[in-house]
Write a protein that holds these residues in place. Structure first.
Motif, PDB file in Angstrom:
ATOM      1  N   GLU A 171       0.828  -1.198   0.000  1.00 39.61           N
ATOM      2  CA  GLU A 171       0.000   0.000   0.000  1.00 39.61           C
ATOM      3  C   GLU A 171       0.866   1.253   0.000  1.00 39.61           C
ATOM      4  N   LEU A 172       1.946   1.222   0.754  1.00 37.98           N
ATOM      5  CA  LEU A 172       2.856   2.367   0.786  1.00 37.98           C
ATOM      6  C   LEU A 172       3.562   2.532  -0.554  1.00 37.98           C
ATOM      7  N   PHE A 173       3.987   1.435  -1.150  1.00 35.97           N
ATOM      8  CA  PHE A 173       4.661   1.478  -2.446  1.00 35.97           C
ATOM      9  C   PHE A 173       3.774   2.148  -3.491  1.00 35.97           C
ATOM     10  N   TYR A 174       2.534   1.685  -3.584  1.00 36.54           N
ATOM     11  CA  TYR A 174       1.631   2.204  -4.610  1.00 36.54           C
ATOM     12  C   TYR A 174       0.984   3.533  -4.217  1.00 36.54           C
ATOM     13  N   GLY A 175       1.164   3.949  -2.967  1.00 38.86           N
ATOM     14  CA  GLY A 175       0.717   5.275  -2.566  1.00 38.86           C
ATOM     15  C   GLY A 175       1.794   6.326  -2.763  1.00 38.86           C
ATOM     16  N   GLY A 179       2.497   9.966  -5.519  1.00 39.56           N
ATOM     17  CA  GLY A 179       1.862  10.546  -4.348  1.00 39.56           C
ATOM     18  C   GLY A 179       2.308  11.957  -4.031  1.00 39.56           C
ATOM     19  N   TYR A 180       3.141  12.560  -4.867  1.00 38.59           N
ATOM     20  CA  TYR A 180       3.503  13.976  -4.761  1.00 38.59           C
ATOM     21  C   TYR A 180       3.985  14.358  -3.360  1.00 38.59           C
ATOM     22  N   GLY A 181       4.841  13.513  -2.788  1.00 36.48           N
ATOM     23  CA  GLY A 181       5.446  13.836  -1.506  1.00 36.48           C
ATOM     24  C   GLY A 181       4.480  13.877  -0.348  1.00 36.48           C
ATOM     25  N   GLY A 182       3.303  13.293  -0.502  1.00 35.64           N
ATOM     26  CA  GLY A 182       2.296  13.378   0.547  1.00 35.64           C
ATOM     27  C   GLY A 182       2.445  12.372   1.666  1.00 35.64           C
ATOM     28  N   LEU A 183       3.172  11.278   1.433  1.00 35.66           N
ATOM     29  CA  LEU A 183       3.273  10.217   2.439  1.00 35.66           C
ATOM     30  C   LEU A 183       4.612  10.190   3.152  1.00 35.66           C
ATOM     31  N   LEU A 369      -3.063   6.966  -7.104  1.00 33.09           N
ATOM     32  CA  LEU A 369      -3.396   8.145  -7.906  1.00 33.09           C
ATOM     33  C   LEU A 369      -2.999   7.895  -9.361  1.00 33.09           C
ATOM     34  N   ALA A 370      -3.443   6.764  -9.896  1.00 31.79           N
ATOM     35  CA  ALA A 370      -3.083   6.369 -11.257  1.00 31.79           C
ATOM     36  C   ALA A 370      -3.730   7.286 -12.283  1.00 31.79           C
ATOM     37  N   TRP A 371      -2.947   7.717 -13.248  1.00 30.22           N
ATOM     38  CA  TRP A 371      -3.499   8.478 -14.366  1.00 30.22           C
ATOM     39  C   TRP A 371      -3.812   7.563 -15.555  1.00 30.22           C
ATOM     40  N   ALA A 372      -3.397   6.311 -15.469  1.00 26.17           N
ATOM     41  CA  ALA A 372      -3.664   5.346 -16.544  1.00 26.17           C
ATOM     42  C   ALA A 372      -4.249   4.066 -15.950  1.00 26.17           C
ATOM     43  N   PRO A 434      -9.681   9.225  -2.100  1.00 23.88           N
ATOM     44  CA  PRO A 434     -10.054   8.991  -0.699  1.00 23.88           C
ATOM     45  C   PRO A 434      -9.226   7.884  -0.038  1.00 23.88           C
ATOM     46  N   GLU A 435      -8.831   6.862  -0.797  1.00 27.03           N
ATOM     47  CA  GLU A 435      -7.950   5.822  -0.241  1.00 27.03           C
ATOM     48  C   GLU A 435      -6.583   6.412   0.079  1.00 27.03           C
ATOM     49  N   PHE A 436      -6.071   7.256  -0.812  1.00 23.80           N
ATOM     50  CA  PHE A 436      -4.794   7.914  -0.553  1.00 23.80           C
ATOM     51  C   PHE A 436      -4.889   8.799   0.675  1.00 23.80           C
ATOM     52  N   PHE A 437      -5.983   9.547   0.798  1.00 23.52           N
ATOM     53  CA  PHE A 437      -6.161  10.423   1.954  1.00 23.52           C
ATOM     54  C   PHE A 437      -6.231   9.621   3.251  1.00 23.52           C
ATOM     55  N   ALA A 438      -6.910   8.478   3.209  1.00 21.06           N
ATOM     56  CA  ALA A 438      -7.005   7.640   4.407  1.00 21.06           C
ATOM     57  C   ALA A 438      -5.624   7.127   4.810  1.00 21.06           C
ATOM     58  N   LEU A 439      -4.813   6.739   3.816  1.00 23.88           N
ATOM     59  CA  LEU A 439      -3.451   6.284   4.099  1.00 23.88           C
ATOM     60  C   LEU A 439      -2.615   7.432   4.651  1.00 23.88           C
TER      61      LEU A 439
END
Length: 462
Positions: A171-175, A179-183, A369-372, A434-439
Protein backbone atom coordinates in the motif's frame (compact mmCIF):
# COMPACT_ATOMS: atom_id res chain seq x y z
CA UNK A 1 19.62 12.84 18.75
CA UNK A 2 19.26 15.40 21.55
CA UNK A 3 17.70 18.77 20.54
CA UNK A 4 20.95 20.70 21.01
CA UNK A 5 22.88 18.30 18.77
CA UNK A 6 20.07 18.40 16.23
CA UNK A 7 20.33 22.18 16.02
CA UNK A 8 24.07 21.89 15.50
CA UNK A 9 23.47 19.38 12.70
CA UNK A 10 20.96 21.69 11.01
CA UNK A 11 23.39 24.57 11.29
CA UNK A 12 25.90 22.54 9.27
CA UNK A 13 23.45 22.15 6.36
CA UNK A 14 23.11 24.68 3.54
CA UNK A 15 20.06 26.68 4.57
CA UNK A 16 18.36 30.02 4.22
CA UNK A 17 15.50 31.53 6.22
CA UNK A 18 12.37 33.07 4.78
CA UNK A 19 13.40 32.22 1.20
CA UNK A 20 11.14 32.62 -1.82
CA UNK A 21 11.19 29.42 -3.89
CA UNK A 22 9.67 28.86 -7.31
CA UNK A 23 9.48 26.34 -10.14
CA UNK A 24 10.67 26.39 -13.75
CA UNK A 25 7.67 28.46 -14.92
CA UNK A 26 8.33 31.33 -12.51
CA UNK A 27 4.55 31.46 -11.89
CA UNK A 28 4.47 30.10 -8.33
CA UNK A 29 6.61 32.06 -5.84
CA UNK A 30 6.16 30.62 -2.34
CA UNK A 31 7.83 31.87 0.82
CA UNK A 32 9.07 28.94 2.89
CA UNK A 33 10.46 29.04 6.41
CA UNK A 34 13.79 27.47 5.51
CA UNK A 35 15.47 25.51 2.74
CA UNK A 36 17.71 22.61 3.77
CA UNK A 37 19.95 20.73 1.33
CA UNK A 38 20.79 17.36 2.94
CA UNK A 39 23.61 15.16 1.73
CA UNK A 40 23.18 12.30 4.23
CA UNK A 41 20.21 10.09 5.05
CA UNK A 42 20.48 10.78 8.79
CA UNK A 43 20.10 14.50 8.16
CA UNK A 44 16.73 13.85 6.50
CA UNK A 45 15.59 11.55 9.30
CA UNK A 46 16.61 14.07 11.97
CA UNK A 47 14.94 16.97 10.18
CA UNK A 48 11.66 15.05 9.83
CA UNK A 49 11.70 13.95 13.47
CA UNK A 50 12.64 17.28 14.97
CA UNK A 51 10.96 19.90 12.78
CA UNK A 52 7.64 20.82 14.36
CA UNK A 53 6.06 22.47 11.33
CA UNK A 54 5.22 21.42 7.79
CA UNK A 55 7.76 19.94 5.37
CA UNK A 56 7.81 20.01 1.58
CA UNK A 57 10.16 18.21 -0.81
CA UNK A 58 11.86 19.60 -3.91
CA UNK A 59 14.02 18.09 -6.62
CA UNK A 60 14.57 19.55 -10.07
CA UNK A 61 11.49 21.82 -9.74
CA UNK A 62 9.99 20.85 -13.09
CA UNK A 63 6.50 20.48 -11.64
CA UNK A 64 4.61 23.64 -12.53
CA UNK A 65 2.01 24.31 -9.84
CA UNK A 66 3.74 24.56 -6.47
CA UNK A 67 3.98 20.80 -5.89
CA UNK A 68 7.40 21.28 -4.25
CA UNK A 69 6.54 23.91 -1.65
CA UNK A 70 4.01 25.15 0.89
CA UNK A 71 3.90 28.54 2.59
CA UNK A 72 5.91 28.53 5.81
CA UNK A 73 7.20 24.98 5.33
CA UNK A 74 10.69 23.60 5.74
CA UNK A 75 11.68 22.72 2.17
CA UNK A 76 14.05 19.80 1.69
CA UNK A 77 16.15 20.50 -1.41
CA UNK A 78 17.17 16.97 -2.39
CA UNK A 79 19.51 17.75 -5.29
CA UNK A 80 22.73 17.10 -3.35
CA UNK A 81 21.41 13.76 -2.07
CA UNK A 82 22.59 12.08 -5.24
CA UNK A 83 24.76 9.01 -4.76
CA UNK A 84 24.65 5.65 -6.53
CA UNK A 85 24.32 3.11 -3.71
CA UNK A 86 24.40 -0.21 -5.55
CA UNK A 87 24.53 -1.47 -9.11
CA UNK A 88 24.28 -4.85 -10.80
CA UNK A 89 24.79 -5.16 -14.53
CA UNK A 90 23.80 -8.83 -14.31
CA UNK A 91 20.46 -8.09 -12.65
CA UNK A 92 20.05 -4.89 -14.66
CA UNK A 93 19.24 -2.74 -11.66
CA UNK A 94 20.58 0.31 -9.87
CA UNK A 95 19.87 1.66 -6.37
CA UNK A 96 20.22 5.41 -5.94
CA UNK A 97 19.58 8.28 -3.59
CA UNK A 98 16.62 10.10 -5.02
CA UNK A 99 18.13 13.54 -5.52
CA UNK A 100 20.22 12.11 -8.34
CA UNK A 101 19.35 13.26 -11.86
CA UNK A 102 18.66 10.88 -14.70
CA UNK A 103 21.64 12.40 -16.51
CA UNK A 104 23.89 11.25 -13.67
CA UNK A 105 22.39 7.76 -13.86
CA UNK A 106 22.95 7.66 -17.62
CA UNK A 107 26.58 8.65 -17.18
CA UNK A 108 27.02 5.87 -14.60
CA UNK A 109 25.38 3.00 -16.52
CA UNK A 110 26.29 3.87 -20.11
CA UNK A 111 29.73 2.16 -19.94
CA UNK A 112 27.87 -1.08 -19.17
CA UNK A 113 25.62 -0.71 -22.26
CA UNK A 114 22.56 -0.24 -20.07
CA UNK A 115 19.78 2.35 -20.15
CA UNK A 116 16.85 3.30 -17.90
CA UNK A 117 13.88 1.04 -18.54
CA UNK A 118 11.46 3.99 -18.27
CA UNK A 119 12.10 7.71 -17.90
CA UNK A 120 10.67 10.99 -19.18
CA UNK A 121 11.94 12.75 -22.31
CA UNK A 122 14.49 14.99 -20.55
CA UNK A 123 17.32 13.88 -18.28
CA UNK A 124 17.40 16.92 -15.94
CA UNK A 125 14.69 15.64 -13.58
CA UNK A 126 15.54 14.15 -10.21
CA UNK A 127 14.60 10.50 -9.66
CA UNK A 128 12.60 11.44 -6.58
CA UNK A 129 10.59 14.00 -8.51
CA UNK A 130 9.95 11.52 -11.30
CA UNK A 131 8.75 8.92 -8.79
CA UNK A 132 6.54 11.41 -6.98
CA UNK A 133 4.67 12.30 -10.17
CA UNK A 134 4.93 8.78 -11.68
CA UNK A 135 6.31 9.99 -15.00
CA UNK A 136 6.16 8.24 -18.32
CA UNK A 137 8.11 8.54 -21.53
CA UNK A 138 7.95 7.45 -25.16
CA UNK A 139 8.94 3.83 -24.55
CA UNK A 140 6.96 1.39 -26.67
CA UNK A 141 5.17 -1.26 -24.61
CA UNK A 142 5.78 0.52 -21.32
CA UNK A 143 3.57 2.60 -19.02
CA UNK A 144 4.18 4.77 -15.97
CA UNK A 145 7.54 4.79 -14.18
CA UNK A 146 6.17 2.55 -11.41
CA UNK A 147 6.52 -0.36 -13.84
CA UNK A 148 10.33 -0.19 -13.56
CA UNK A 149 10.60 0.35 -9.79
CA UNK A 150 11.75 -2.66 -7.76
CA UNK A 151 11.97 -1.10 -4.30
CA UNK A 152 11.77 2.17 -2.37
CA UNK A 153 12.90 3.42 1.01
CA UNK A 154 10.92 6.23 2.62
CA UNK A 155 11.22 8.40 5.70
CA UNK A 156 7.75 8.69 7.22
CA UNK A 157 6.34 11.50 9.34
CA UNK A 158 7.56 9.92 12.61
CA UNK A 159 11.11 9.67 11.23
CA UNK A 160 10.96 5.92 10.68
CA UNK A 161 12.73 4.45 7.64
CA UNK A 162 10.56 1.97 5.76
CA UNK A 163 11.19 -0.20 2.71
CA UNK A 164 8.40 -0.85 0.24
CA UNK A 165 8.18 -3.07 -2.84
CA UNK A 166 5.31 -4.27 -5.03
CA UNK A 167 4.90 -7.19 -2.60
CA UNK A 168 6.10 -5.77 0.75
CA UNK A 169 4.37 -2.74 2.27
CA UNK A 170 2.44 -2.76 -0.98
CA UNK A 171 0.00 0.00 0.00
CA UNK A 172 2.86 2.37 0.79
CA UNK A 173 4.66 1.48 -2.45
CA UNK A 174 1.63 2.20 -4.61
CA UNK A 175 0.72 5.27 -2.57
CA UNK A 176 4.14 6.95 -2.55
CA UNK A 177 4.76 6.54 -6.28
CA UNK A 178 2.61 9.23 -7.84
CA UNK A 179 1.86 10.55 -4.35
CA UNK A 180 3.50 13.98 -4.76
CA UNK A 181 5.45 13.84 -1.51
CA UNK A 182 2.30 13.38 0.55
CA UNK A 183 3.27 10.22 2.44
CA UNK A 184 6.94 10.76 3.19
CA UNK A 185 10.36 11.46 1.73
CA UNK A 186 11.36 8.90 -0.90
CA UNK A 187 15.06 8.64 -0.12
CA UNK A 188 16.18 5.59 -2.12
CA UNK A 189 14.93 3.76 -5.20
CA UNK A 190 15.93 0.56 -6.96
CA UNK A 191 15.23 0.85 -10.68
CA UNK A 192 15.20 -1.67 -13.50
CA UNK A 193 17.44 -1.13 -16.51
CA UNK A 194 17.34 -2.14 -20.18
CA UNK A 195 19.78 -2.65 -23.03
CA UNK A 196 21.33 0.47 -24.53
CA UNK A 197 20.73 -0.48 -28.15
CA UNK A 198 21.36 1.39 -31.39
CA UNK A 199 18.17 2.99 -32.64
CA UNK A 200 17.27 4.38 -36.05
CA UNK A 201 14.70 7.14 -36.43
CA UNK A 202 11.70 6.86 -38.72
CA UNK A 203 9.27 9.69 -39.45
CA UNK A 204 6.14 10.05 -41.55
CA UNK A 205 3.21 12.43 -41.77
CA UNK A 206 -0.42 11.29 -41.88
CA UNK A 207 -3.95 12.53 -41.19
CA UNK A 208 -5.08 12.23 -37.58
CA UNK A 209 -7.95 10.07 -38.81
CA UNK A 210 -5.42 7.40 -39.86
CA UNK A 211 -3.07 7.60 -36.90
CA UNK A 212 -4.82 5.29 -34.44
CA UNK A 213 -5.18 2.37 -36.85
CA UNK A 214 -1.62 2.97 -38.11
CA UNK A 215 -0.35 2.93 -34.52
CA UNK A 216 -2.15 -0.34 -33.80
CA UNK A 217 -0.68 -1.92 -36.92
CA UNK A 218 2.83 -0.45 -37.07
CA UNK A 219 3.81 0.36 -33.46
CA UNK A 220 1.88 -1.61 -30.88
CA UNK A 221 3.38 -5.02 -30.30
CA UNK A 222 6.45 -4.35 -32.48
CA UNK A 223 9.28 -5.83 -30.43
CA UNK A 224 12.01 -3.95 -32.29
CA UNK A 225 10.51 -0.50 -31.68
CA UNK A 226 11.98 1.36 -28.69
CA UNK A 227 10.50 4.87 -28.75
CA UNK A 228 7.47 6.46 -30.37
CA UNK A 229 5.44 9.65 -30.24
CA UNK A 230 3.19 11.60 -32.55
CA UNK A 231 3.37 15.37 -33.12
CA UNK A 232 -0.09 16.87 -33.57
CA UNK A 233 -0.02 20.29 -35.23
CA UNK A 234 -2.27 23.14 -34.07
CA UNK A 235 -4.27 25.08 -35.22
CA UNK A 236 -5.85 22.59 -37.62
CA UNK A 237 -5.29 19.54 -35.38
CA UNK A 238 -5.75 17.20 -38.33
CA UNK A 239 -2.14 16.22 -39.15
CA UNK A 240 0.22 13.98 -37.18
CA UNK A 241 3.94 13.44 -37.66
CA UNK A 242 4.69 9.94 -36.34
CA UNK A 243 8.25 9.60 -35.01
CA UNK A 244 9.60 6.17 -34.07
CA UNK A 245 12.99 4.75 -33.11
CA UNK A 246 13.70 1.14 -34.08
CA UNK A 247 16.56 -1.12 -33.00
CA UNK A 248 19.13 -1.16 -35.75
CA UNK A 249 22.54 -2.51 -36.73
CA UNK A 250 23.12 0.32 -39.20
CA UNK A 251 26.26 2.46 -38.81
CA UNK A 252 25.85 5.31 -36.34
CA UNK A 253 25.16 8.74 -37.79
CA UNK A 254 25.69 10.18 -34.29
CA UNK A 255 28.77 8.73 -32.59
CA UNK A 256 28.40 10.37 -29.16
CA UNK A 257 26.99 7.92 -26.65
CA UNK A 258 25.23 10.68 -24.65
CA UNK A 259 23.89 14.02 -25.82
CA UNK A 260 26.69 16.51 -25.13
CA UNK A 261 25.89 18.84 -22.24
CA UNK A 262 26.84 21.83 -24.37
CA UNK A 263 24.71 20.79 -27.37
CA UNK A 264 22.91 23.61 -29.19
CA UNK A 265 19.12 23.38 -29.48
CA UNK A 266 18.85 26.47 -31.68
CA UNK A 267 16.64 24.92 -34.35
CA UNK A 268 14.17 23.51 -31.78
CA UNK A 269 14.07 26.83 -29.94
CA UNK A 270 13.44 28.64 -33.23
CA UNK A 271 10.49 26.32 -33.84
CA UNK A 272 9.04 27.20 -30.44
CA UNK A 273 9.42 30.94 -31.03
CA UNK A 274 7.80 30.65 -34.45
CA UNK A 275 4.91 28.60 -33.11
CA UNK A 276 4.26 31.10 -30.33
CA UNK A 277 4.10 33.99 -32.79
CA UNK A 278 0.74 32.92 -34.23
CA UNK A 279 -0.88 30.69 -36.84
CA UNK A 280 1.60 31.69 -39.57
CA UNK A 281 4.50 30.67 -37.34
CA UNK A 282 2.85 27.34 -36.55
CA UNK A 283 2.36 26.64 -40.24
CA UNK A 284 5.98 27.59 -40.98
CA UNK A 285 7.19 25.19 -38.29
CA UNK A 286 5.04 22.38 -39.73
CA UNK A 287 6.08 23.06 -43.31
CA UNK A 288 9.75 24.00 -42.89
CA UNK A 289 11.31 23.64 -39.41
CA UNK A 290 10.16 20.09 -38.58
CA UNK A 291 11.02 18.74 -42.04
CA UNK A 292 14.54 20.05 -41.40
CA UNK A 293 14.66 18.50 -37.93
CA UNK A 294 13.50 15.10 -39.16
CA UNK A 295 15.22 14.97 -42.53
CA UNK A 296 17.58 12.14 -43.40
CA UNK A 297 18.63 9.02 -41.55
CA UNK A 298 19.54 9.27 -37.88
CA UNK A 299 21.08 6.31 -36.07
CA UNK A 300 22.15 6.83 -32.46
CA UNK A 301 22.37 5.13 -29.10
CA UNK A 302 19.23 4.87 -26.98
CA UNK A 303 21.07 6.74 -24.23
CA UNK A 304 21.85 9.61 -26.60
CA UNK A 305 18.12 10.22 -27.06
CA UNK A 306 17.43 9.62 -23.35
CA UNK A 307 19.94 12.30 -22.31
CA UNK A 308 18.24 15.27 -23.97
CA UNK A 309 18.30 18.48 -21.94
CA UNK A 310 15.30 20.64 -21.06
CA UNK A 311 17.30 23.55 -22.50
CA UNK A 312 15.63 22.47 -25.75
CA UNK A 313 12.57 24.38 -24.51
CA UNK A 314 14.30 27.52 -23.25
CA UNK A 315 13.57 30.27 -22.49
CA UNK A 316 10.75 28.74 -20.42
CA UNK A 317 9.79 31.92 -18.61
CA UNK A 318 10.33 35.68 -18.57
CA UNK A 319 8.94 38.75 -16.77
CA UNK A 320 5.60 38.72 -18.58
CA UNK A 321 5.31 35.23 -20.09
CA UNK A 322 5.76 31.56 -19.33
CA UNK A 323 5.73 28.38 -21.38
CA UNK A 324 3.66 25.79 -19.56
CA UNK A 325 2.70 22.12 -19.92
CA UNK A 326 -0.56 20.28 -19.46
CA UNK A 327 -1.33 16.62 -20.10
CA UNK A 328 -4.48 14.59 -20.65
CA UNK A 329 -5.05 10.84 -20.87
CA UNK A 330 -7.86 9.23 -22.85
CA UNK A 331 -8.76 5.68 -23.86
CA UNK A 332 -7.46 5.01 -27.40
CA UNK A 333 -10.95 4.87 -28.89
CA UNK A 334 -11.57 8.43 -27.64
CA UNK A 335 -8.50 10.04 -29.23
CA UNK A 336 -10.23 11.75 -32.14
CA UNK A 337 -13.13 12.91 -29.97
CA UNK A 338 -10.82 14.52 -27.44
CA UNK A 339 -8.69 16.16 -30.14
CA UNK A 340 -11.87 17.64 -31.59
CA UNK A 341 -12.71 19.15 -28.21
CA UNK A 342 -9.11 20.34 -27.82
CA UNK A 343 -9.36 22.19 -31.15
CA UNK A 344 -12.73 23.72 -30.27
CA UNK A 345 -11.70 24.86 -26.80
CA UNK A 346 -8.31 26.19 -27.91
CA UNK A 347 -10.08 28.37 -30.45
CA UNK A 348 -12.83 29.44 -28.02
CA UNK A 349 -10.35 30.51 -25.32
CA UNK A 350 -7.77 31.85 -27.81
CA UNK A 351 -5.07 29.79 -26.11
CA UNK A 352 -1.56 30.09 -27.54
CA UNK A 353 -0.98 26.35 -27.98
CA UNK A 354 2.37 25.56 -29.60
CA UNK A 355 2.66 21.80 -29.68
CA UNK A 356 0.81 18.59 -28.85
CA UNK A 357 2.77 15.37 -28.40
CA UNK A 358 0.87 12.08 -28.48
CA UNK A 359 2.29 9.26 -26.36
CA UNK A 360 0.97 5.79 -25.49
CA UNK A 361 1.04 4.06 -22.11
CA UNK A 362 -0.11 0.69 -20.92
CA UNK A 363 -2.21 0.43 -17.77
CA UNK A 364 -0.83 1.36 -14.35
CA UNK A 365 -0.30 -1.69 -12.11
CA UNK A 366 -2.04 -0.16 -9.10
CA UNK A 367 -0.90 3.24 -7.84
CA UNK A 368 -3.58 4.99 -5.78
CA UNK A 369 -3.40 8.15 -7.91
CA UNK A 370 -3.08 6.37 -11.26
CA UNK A 371 -3.50 8.48 -14.37
CA UNK A 372 -3.66 5.35 -16.54
CA UNK A 373 -6.07 2.88 -14.93
CA UNK A 374 -6.32 1.39 -18.43
CA UNK A 375 -4.35 1.70 -21.66
CA UNK A 376 -4.29 5.35 -22.75
CA UNK A 377 -3.08 7.83 -25.28
CA UNK A 378 -1.43 10.76 -23.51
CA UNK A 379 -1.61 14.22 -25.06
CA UNK A 380 1.11 16.57 -23.81
CA UNK A 381 0.26 20.24 -24.45
CA UNK A 382 2.89 22.98 -24.56
CA UNK A 383 1.57 26.54 -24.60
CA UNK A 384 2.54 30.11 -23.85
CA UNK A 385 0.62 32.30 -21.41
CA UNK A 386 0.98 35.74 -19.89
CA UNK A 387 1.64 36.29 -16.21
CA UNK A 388 -1.02 38.95 -15.49
CA UNK A 389 -4.04 38.09 -13.37
CA UNK A 390 -6.30 38.21 -16.43
CA UNK A 391 -4.02 35.90 -18.42
CA UNK A 392 -3.77 33.45 -15.54
CA UNK A 393 -7.55 33.29 -15.24
CA UNK A 394 -7.90 32.79 -18.98
CA UNK A 395 -5.50 29.84 -18.80
CA UNK A 396 -7.40 28.47 -15.79
CA UNK A 397 -10.74 28.62 -17.62
CA UNK A 398 -9.29 26.82 -20.65
CA UNK A 399 -7.73 24.18 -18.41
CA UNK A 400 -10.96 23.46 -16.53
CA UNK A 401 -12.82 23.15 -19.84
CA UNK A 402 -10.20 20.69 -21.13
CA UNK A 403 -10.45 18.65 -17.91
CA UNK A 404 -14.20 18.39 -18.40
CA UNK A 405 -13.62 17.25 -21.98
CA UNK A 406 -11.14 14.57 -20.86
CA UNK A 407 -13.52 13.36 -18.15
CA UNK A 408 -16.36 13.17 -20.69
CA UNK A 409 -14.12 10.90 -22.79
CA UNK A 410 -13.49 8.61 -19.83
CA UNK A 411 -10.03 10.09 -19.35
CA UNK A 412 -7.99 11.98 -16.77
CA UNK A 413 -5.63 14.93 -16.44
CA UNK A 414 -2.10 15.03 -15.00
CA UNK A 415 -1.35 16.57 -11.61
CA UNK A 416 2.20 18.06 -11.87
CA UNK A 417 0.97 21.22 -13.56
CA UNK A 418 -0.90 24.38 -12.60
CA UNK A 419 -3.55 23.71 -9.99
CA UNK A 420 -6.61 24.95 -11.85
CA UNK A 421 -8.93 21.95 -11.42
CA UNK A 422 -11.86 22.22 -9.04
CA UNK A 423 -12.03 19.79 -6.16
CA UNK A 424 -14.89 18.03 -7.95
CA UNK A 425 -12.79 17.60 -11.08
CA UNK A 426 -9.86 16.28 -9.03
CA UNK A 427 -12.03 13.65 -7.34
CA UNK A 428 -13.67 12.68 -10.63
CA UNK A 429 -10.28 12.18 -12.30
CA UNK A 430 -8.75 10.39 -9.30
CA UNK A 431 -11.53 8.30 -7.71
CA UNK A 432 -9.07 6.48 -5.43
CA UNK A 433 -7.96 9.76 -3.83
CA UNK A 434 -10.05 8.99 -0.70
CA UNK A 435 -7.95 5.82 -0.24
CA UNK A 436 -4.79 7.91 -0.55
CA UNK A 437 -6.16 10.42 1.95
CA UNK A 438 -7.01 7.64 4.41
CA UNK A 439 -3.45 6.28 4.10
CA UNK A 440 -2.02 9.77 4.59
CA UNK A 441 -4.10 10.34 7.73
CA UNK A 442 -2.78 7.07 9.11
CA UNK A 443 0.88 7.71 8.26
CA UNK A 444 0.92 11.51 8.63
CA UNK A 445 -1.80 12.39 11.15
CA UNK A 446 -0.33 15.85 11.78
CA UNK A 447 -0.28 16.79 8.07
CA UNK A 448 3.50 17.26 8.14
CA UNK A 449 4.15 16.57 4.45
CA UNK A 450 2.41 19.19 2.38
CA UNK A 451 2.69 21.30 -0.74
CA UNK A 452 0.42 23.47 -2.86
CA UNK A 453 -1.27 20.41 -4.41
CA UNK A 454 -2.28 18.89 -1.07
CA UNK A 455 -3.10 22.29 0.40
CA UNK A 456 -5.66 22.55 -2.43
CA UNK A 457 -7.25 19.09 -2.31
CA UNK A 458 -6.37 17.25 0.91
CA UNK A 459 -8.87 17.67 3.74
CA UNK A 460 -6.83 17.19 6.93
CA UNK A 461 -8.62 16.11 10.07
CA UNK A 462 -9.47 18.98 12.47
Amino acid sequence: MRPFLFLLALAALPASAGEIVNDVTGLNPIEVERVLAPTQLQQIIDAVRQHAGPISIAGGRYSMGGQTASAGALQLDMRDFDKVLAFSAERREIRVQTGISWREILEYIDPYDLSPQIMQSYANFSVGGSLSVNVHGRYVGEGPLVGSVRALRLVLADGSLIEATPNHNRELFYGAIGGYGGLGVIVEATLGLAENSRIARESQVMPLAEYRSWFSREVQGQADLVLHNGILYPDDFDTVRAVSYRRSEQPLSESARLTPVERSYRLQQTGIRLSSSGEAGTKLREAAIDPLLFRGAKVQWRNHEASLDVRELQPISGPDFSYVLQEYFVPPAQLERFVGELARLTDKHQANLLNVSIRHAKADPGTLLAWAPEEVFALVLYYRQGTSAAERERAAAWTRALIDAALACGGRYYLPYQIHASREQFLAAYPRAPEFFALKRRLDPGYKFRNALWDAYYPPAP
